[in-house]
Scaffold this motif. Structure first.
Motif, PDB file in Angstrom:
ATOM      1  N   PRO A  21       0.823  -1.211   0.000  1.00  0.00           N
ATOM      2  CA  PRO A  21       0.000   0.000   0.000  1.00  0.00           C
ATOM      3  C   PRO A  21       0.856   1.259   0.000  1.00  0.00           C
ATOM      4  N   THR A  22       0.410   2.229  -0.764  1.00  0.00           N
ATOM      5  CA  THR A  22       1.146   3.494  -0.865  1.00  0.00           C
ATOM      6  C   THR A  22       0.178   4.644  -0.677  1.00  0.00           C
ATOM      7  N   GLY A  23       0.739   5.833  -0.494  1.00  0.00           N
ATOM      8  CA  GLY A  23      -0.062   7.035  -0.330  1.00  0.00           C
ATOM      9  C   GLY A  23       0.053   7.583   1.065  1.00  0.00           C
ATOM     10  N   THR A  24      -0.584   8.714   1.275  1.00  0.00           N
ATOM     11  CA  THR A  24      -0.635   9.340   2.592  1.00  0.00           C
ATOM     12  C   THR A  24      -2.097   9.613   2.921  1.00  0.00           C
ATOM     13  N   PHE A  25      -2.494   9.258   4.123  1.00  0.00           N
ATOM     14  CA  PHE A  25      -3.896   9.330   4.524  1.00  0.00           C
ATOM     15  C   PHE A  25      -4.032  10.069   5.854  1.00  0.00           C
ATOM     16  N   ASP A  26      -5.212  10.636   6.037  1.00  0.00           N
ATOM     17  CA  ASP A  26      -5.495  11.253   7.335  1.00  0.00           C
ATOM     18  C   ASP A  26      -5.665  10.203   8.424  1.00  0.00           C
ATOM     19  N   ALA A  27      -6.100   9.004   8.021  1.00  0.00           N
ATOM     20  CA  ALA A  27      -6.310   7.943   9.017  1.00  0.00           C
ATOM     21  C   ALA A  27      -6.289   6.580   8.343  1.00  0.00           C
TER      22      ALA A  27
END
Length: 300
Positions: free
Chosen positions: A199-205
């Protein structure tokens, strides 16, 4: 009355149907004539003797957390329900061992709500435990509309409810699931990530229902949020990330709000298989084999 029971820990073969006394409701309680209930992974863990915490009482046990059925009797100080009302509810089994895989179960009135109108009991029974788990996971995070959330195990029962509730709350969800589940994840308004890829990316939660673990904290922005599937799995906070553990609590009022979303078509209810009490061992075996997309339901 008949109930699914087991007197010793072991494989599905320890399950049997037994005759037990009909329970009587006390003050603030309701007796429900059970039409359907659901088998959960924790039921398999407890039955096999692998549950890591002590239980409030010894065997024999009647399993079952969810109930869909009708009110059969009410105890003193119960005003919100009358005999014949169609209801659904959640039994906090690990605290009470009051199991719903029985013809009757007694629960606190505050743990129940009116069943969704026109929905078969086999479908309605899939809502209480998993729907409350999903709602309470999002409640812990308190994300404002427009926030991003990664949901692992997104095609499972809790994960599916999280995706639906996230969409209703104006959140941007991404669901991590198997390739065969892409259509379902996207049908809930979420972006899809394959579990075969890192999994990749940046998330708030992140809501980690697949128990991938603390490595997912690397995908959470500074000051974001992370919900683990159970208390022992909650990681220590880093970079200001708030970490929580999911512990499902009975809440008739919150469950009532979920029923409203079911009635409006916002939340889908999924049933994988339906088994009679006499085939409870087969129901446990079906869930243990994995790949279940929907509730494994047992009926009297």
């Amino acid at each position: 009355m008949r109930a699914v029971r087991y007197a010793e820990f072991g494989g599905p073969e320890v399950l049997h149907v037994a005759e037990v006394p009909v329970p009587e409701p006390g003050p603030g309680q309701v007796r429900v004539r059970v039409a359907a209930s659901v088998v959960h992974p924790v039921d398999l863990m407890v039955r096999s003797g692998r549950f890591p915490a002590p239980l409030p009482a010894g065997p024999p046990y009647t399993p079952g957390w969810d109930v869909a059925g009708s009110v059969d009797a009410v105890g003193p100080s119960v005003d919100e329900f009358t005999v014949g009302d169609e209801v659904i509810g959640f039994s906090p089994w690990l605290q009470t061992t009051a199991g719903a895989h029985a013809e009757y179960v007694v629960l606190d009135a505050a743990w129940l709500t009116s069943a969704p109108a026109g929905v078969p009991a086999t479908e309605a029974a899939t809502l209480p435990t998993n729907g409350l788990a999903a709602a309470q996971a999002l409640d812990l995070l308190s994300l404002p509309a427009g926030s991003t959330v990664l949901v692992t195990g997104a095609a499972g029962q809790v994960g599916g409810f999280v995706l639906a509730l996230a969409r209703a709350a104006g959140l941007h969800a991404t669901g991590l699931a198997g390739a065969d589940d892409r259509e379902f994840v996207e049908s809930q308004g979420a972006a899809f990530l394959s579990r075969t890829d890192d999994p990749t990316g940046t998330f708030d939660a992140v809501i980690d229902l697949a128990v991938i673990g603390s490595a997912l904290l690397a995908l959470v922005r500074d000051g974001g949020g992370y919900v683990a599937a159970s208390p022992p799995l909650r990681p220590e906070p880093v970079r200001g990330i708030r970490t929580f553990a999911l512990e499902v609590l009975p809440d008739g009022s919150r469950l009532g709000a979920l029923v409203t979303l079911v009635s409006s078509g916002t939340i889908p209810l999924r049933v994988a298989d339906v088994y009679p009490f006499a085939d409870a061992a087969a129901a446990h075996d079906r869930l243990a084999r994995g790949g279940v997309r929907g509730g494994v339901v047992v009926v009297p």
